[in-house]
Scaffold this motif. Sequence first.
Motif, short mmCIF file in Angstrom:
data_model
loop_
_atom_site.label_atom_id
_atom_site.label_comp_id
_atom_site.label_asym_id
_atom_site.label_seq_id
_atom_site.Cartn_x
_atom_site.Cartn_y
_atom_site.Cartn_z
N UNK A 108 16.30 66.09 -36.24
CA UNK A 108 17.13 67.26 -36.50
C UNK A 108 16.99 67.68 -37.97
N UNK A 109 17.07 66.73 -38.88
CA UNK A 109 16.94 67.03 -40.30
C UNK A 109 15.59 67.69 -40.58
N UNK A 110 14.53 67.12 -40.01
CA UNK A 110 13.18 67.67 -40.18
C UNK A 110 13.11 69.10 -39.67
N UNK A 111 13.64 69.34 -38.49
CA UNK A 111 13.56 70.68 -37.91
C UNK A 111 14.31 71.71 -38.73
N UNK A 112 15.41 71.33 -39.33
CA UNK A 112 16.13 72.29 -40.18
C UNK A 112 15.32 72.65 -41.41
N UNK A 113 14.83 71.65 -42.10
CA UNK A 113 14.13 71.92 -43.35
C UNK A 113 12.78 72.58 -43.14
N UNK A 114 12.13 72.34 -42.01
CA UNK A 114 10.74 72.81 -41.87
C UNK A 114 10.49 73.79 -40.74
N UNK A 115 11.48 74.04 -39.83
CA UNK A 115 11.22 74.92 -38.69
C UNK A 115 12.31 75.96 -38.43
N UNK A 116 13.44 75.85 -39.04
CA UNK A 116 14.60 76.69 -38.71
C UNK A 116 14.35 78.16 -39.05
N UNK B 33 13.68 75.47 -50.31
CA UNK B 33 13.39 74.77 -49.05
C UNK B 33 12.25 75.52 -48.35
N UNK B 34 11.67 74.86 -47.36
CA UNK B 34 10.61 75.55 -46.62
C UNK B 34 11.19 76.55 -45.63
N UNK B 35 12.17 76.11 -44.81
CA UNK B 35 12.64 76.96 -43.71
C UNK B 35 14.10 77.39 -43.89
N UNK B 36 15.05 76.46 -43.83
CA UNK B 36 16.44 76.88 -43.94
C UNK B 36 17.41 75.72 -43.90
N UNK B 37 18.68 76.07 -43.87
CA UNK B 37 19.76 75.09 -43.79
C UNK B 37 20.68 75.46 -42.64
N UNK B 38 21.14 74.50 -41.86
CA UNK B 38 22.11 74.82 -40.81
C UNK B 38 23.45 75.19 -41.43
N UNK B 39 24.28 75.96 -40.74
CA UNK B 39 25.51 76.47 -41.36
C UNK B 39 26.51 75.40 -41.73
N UNK C 32 16.42 80.71 -36.52
CA UNK C 32 17.65 81.20 -35.89
C UNK C 32 18.53 80.04 -35.45
N UNK C 33 19.83 80.29 -35.44
CA UNK C 33 20.79 79.35 -34.86
C UNK C 33 22.02 80.16 -34.43
N UNK C 34 22.91 79.52 -33.67
CA UNK C 34 24.14 80.22 -33.29
C UNK C 34 25.24 79.90 -34.29
#
Length: 278
Positions: free
Chosen positions: A175-183, A119-125, A185-187
């Motif tokens: 939201x999907x875009x932001x996870x794959x391409x910008x993520x 992936x480019x950035x990350x995955x949400x938990x 940090x998250x809580x």
Amino acid sequence: MAVYAIGDVQGCYDELRALLDALGFDPERDRLWLTGDLVNRGSQSLEVLRFVRGLGERAQVVLGNHDLHLLAIAAGVRPPRRKDHLEPVLQAPDREELLDWLRARPLLHSDATLGWALVHAGLPPQWDLAEACARAAELEAVLRGEEHDAFFRNMYGDGPALWSAKLSGWKRLRYITNCFTRLRFCDAKGRLALGAKGPPGSQSQKYLPWFAVPGRASAGERIVFGHWSTLGFHASGGAHCVDTGCIWGGELTALRLGREPPERFSVSCAMHCRPGER
């Protein structure tokens, strides 16, 4: 056959070719995985796109935020920024072929035989790999369909910050875009902190690097990603960052997958941008 995962190139064509020479890359035998952000900031985005597209199936590329930004500019829904270096692509005689190819790239690539995902950035938990693949396919269908220009008009923005299966429309796709391409940090609940761009420790204490959230659903997977130059090379818990800041005068890094442990290779890069130009 060797499989090499390479971090964000961002228009640094000379460094990409130098790294491939150092690897002894053989396009008849070896394969490349690229973490996205092929373009922008560096001066040779056009050369990078032409070269990687020319590799055909020998290169797997996932979309990054800079790649989507180029597509939005080309669609006429976003003006170029002063710090963009995309005019050679936009004025190229093969512009449409290159942009159509780029728009057809996936958000996630997974190889069960190799045992790695890209992936480019990350995955949400909240997402395991199967969920992530489904959400990537959902967005890819829109990018490759007739609504892609409408998507680009609605792509930008930091919200919604928290995933829910009840999300719909452009908010869901954003939201999907932001996870794959910008993520980065998250809580612990998966609320995104997209404004935090520094290294771990620079963020508010209520946020964690996405790969460090306890109990994340993708914890059993091996995932290679980029996007996070201030993190640099990282390998823990199956998460491997290969963005080592080439565009900022760092290195361009490749990770040979399929070896235990994965083998790292890097070449030094010229400083194409200064940190204040982010």
